[in-house]
Design an enzyme around this catalytic site. Sequence first.
Site, PDB file in Angstrom:
ATOM      1  N   HIS A   1       0.843  -1.206   0.000  1.00 25.15           N
ATOM      2  CA  HIS A   1       0.000   0.000   0.000  1.00 25.15           C
ATOM      3  C   HIS A   1       0.876   1.252   0.000  1.00 25.15           C
ATOM      4  CE1 HIS A   1      -2.971  -2.745   2.274  1.00 25.15           C
ATOM      5  NE2 HIS A   1      -3.514  -2.524   1.108  1.00 25.15           N
TER       6      HIS A   1
ATOM      7  N   LYS B   1     -17.158  -7.493   6.497  1.00 27.87           N
ATOM      8  CA  LYS B   1     -15.902  -8.193   6.224  1.00 27.87           C
ATOM      9  C   LYS B   1     -15.220  -8.571   7.533  1.00 27.87           C
ATOM     10  CE  LYS B   1     -12.920  -7.501   2.210  1.00 27.87           C
ATOM     11  NZ  LYS B   1     -12.118  -6.513   1.502  1.00 27.87           N
TER      12      LYS B   1
ATOM     13  N   ARG C   1      -1.465  -5.649  -8.535  1.00 24.62           N
ATOM     14  CA  ARG C   1      -0.301  -6.492  -8.234  1.00 24.62           C
ATOM     15  C   ARG C   1       0.028  -7.409  -9.387  1.00 24.62           C
ATOM     16  NH1 ARG C   1      -2.938  -7.470  -2.525  1.00 24.62           N
ATOM     17  NH2 ARG C   1      -4.657  -7.024  -3.919  1.00 24.62           N
TER      18      ARG C   1
ATOM     19  N   SER D   1      -2.784  -7.708   2.508  1.00 30.51           N
ATOM     20  CA  SER D   1      -3.112  -7.675   3.937  1.00 30.51           C
ATOM     21  C   SER D   1      -3.506  -9.071   4.418  1.00 30.51           C
ATOM     22  CB  SER D   1      -4.258  -6.699   4.195  1.00 30.51           C
ATOM     23  OG  SER D   1      -3.855  -5.400   3.893  1.00 30.51           O
TER      24      SER D   1
HETATM   25  P1  ADP Z   1      -9.453  -4.735  -0.758  1.00 34.29           P
HETATM   26  O1  ADP Z   1      -9.860  -4.817   0.663  1.00 34.29           O
HETATM   27  O2  ADP Z   1     -10.383  -4.018  -1.667  1.00 34.29           O
HETATM   28  O3  ADP Z   1      -8.935  -6.023  -1.332  1.00 34.29           O
HETATM   29  P2  ADP Z   1      -6.955  -3.592   0.124  1.00 34.29           P
HETATM   30  O4  ADP Z   1      -7.308  -2.742   1.253  1.00 34.29           O
HETATM   31  O5  ADP Z   1      -6.213  -4.846   0.437  1.00 34.29           O
HETATM   32  O6  ADP Z   1      -8.202  -3.799  -0.814  1.00 34.29           O
HETATM   33  O7  ADP Z   1      -6.095  -2.776  -0.911  1.00 34.29           O
HETATM   34  C1  ADP Z   1      -6.555  -1.585  -1.465  1.00 34.29           C
HETATM   35  C2  ADP Z   1      -5.943  -1.434  -2.829  1.00 34.29           C
HETATM   36  O8  ADP Z   1      -4.547  -1.581  -2.718  1.00 34.29           O
HETATM   37  C3  ADP Z   1      -6.392  -2.439  -3.873  1.00 34.29           C
HETATM   38  O9  ADP Z   1      -6.462  -1.788  -5.129  1.00 34.29           O
HETATM   39  C4  ADP Z   1      -5.296  -3.450  -3.893  1.00 34.29           C
HETATM   40  O10 ADP Z   1      -5.173  -4.048  -5.166  1.00 34.29           O
HETATM   41  C5  ADP Z   1      -4.098  -2.557  -3.616  1.00 34.29           C
HETATM   42  N1  ADP Z   1      -2.996  -3.308  -3.029  1.00 34.29           N
HETATM   43  C6  ADP Z   1      -2.985  -4.039  -1.911  1.00 34.29           C
HETATM   44  N2  ADP Z   1      -1.779  -4.602  -1.692  1.00 34.29           N
HETATM   45  C7  ADP Z   1      -0.994  -4.187  -2.716  1.00 34.29           C
HETATM   46  C8  ADP Z   1       0.362  -4.439  -3.102  1.00 34.29           C
HETATM   47  N3  ADP Z   1       1.150  -5.244  -2.407  1.00 34.29           N
HETATM   48  N4  ADP Z   1       0.804  -3.849  -4.223  1.00 34.29           N
HETATM   49  C9  ADP Z   1      -0.007  -3.063  -4.961  1.00 34.29           C
HETATM   50  N5  ADP Z   1      -1.279  -2.803  -4.672  1.00 34.29           N
HETATM   51  C10 ADP Z   1      -1.777  -3.350  -3.573  1.00 34.29           C
END
Ligand code: ADP
Length: 159
Positions: free
Chosen positions: A19, A43, A92, A130
């Site tokens: 992030h 969630k 990703r 996450s």
């Molecule tokens: P969600 O709960 O919608 O899956 P997250 O909170 O995990 O989303 O992540 C928010 C955004 O950040 C999403 O667009 C996700 O693809 C992106 N994201 C999460 N981890 C990474 C990472 N390691 N590299 C790039 N983008 C990421």
Amino acid sequence: MKMKTAVYPGSFDPVTFGHLDIIDRAAKIFDHLIVSVFAHSTKKHMFSIDERVAMLRTALKGKKNVTVDCFEGLLVDYVKKKKTSVVIRGLRAISDLEYEFQIAAVNRTLSPGIETVFFMPRQRYTYLSSSVVRDIAHFKGDVSKLVPPHVAKAIAARK
Ligand code: ADP
């Protein structure tokens, strides 16, 4: 050239180096980036909304054009309220594309002015999510290469 405000929404449960990589890239291009925690109550989560916001604030302290917020309800309504039309998401791998494509298309249908802008993280974070962090934490593994030190501490305090 920098352009206006953008919103980077997500669960951030917890914030990872992936992030933060996306935030760095977006903050270089946009005047103001609002990182906003989606308060989605159905969630299953590890940290509360307040904890996630606090961890993001600590991680982003010193970044002058980045603010942290949280929101409930439809993203398009929140984005309008913030007087912008740009949503940031991270990609990703190709596996993210189907899900992200669907959300972006739905948001555009709900609000045609909305643009979703995608950023790619550096290669070493393409496997990082996450949920991977939560799984490792569940089995008491070492997350220090995946999240900032204060987040690793908060995870350790959970055990
Ligand atoms: P969600 O709960 O919608 O899956 P997250 O909170 O995990 O989303 O992540 C928010 C955004 O950040 C999403 O667009 C996700 O693809 C992106 N994201 C999460 N981890 C990474 C990472 N390691 N590299 C790039 N983008 C990421």
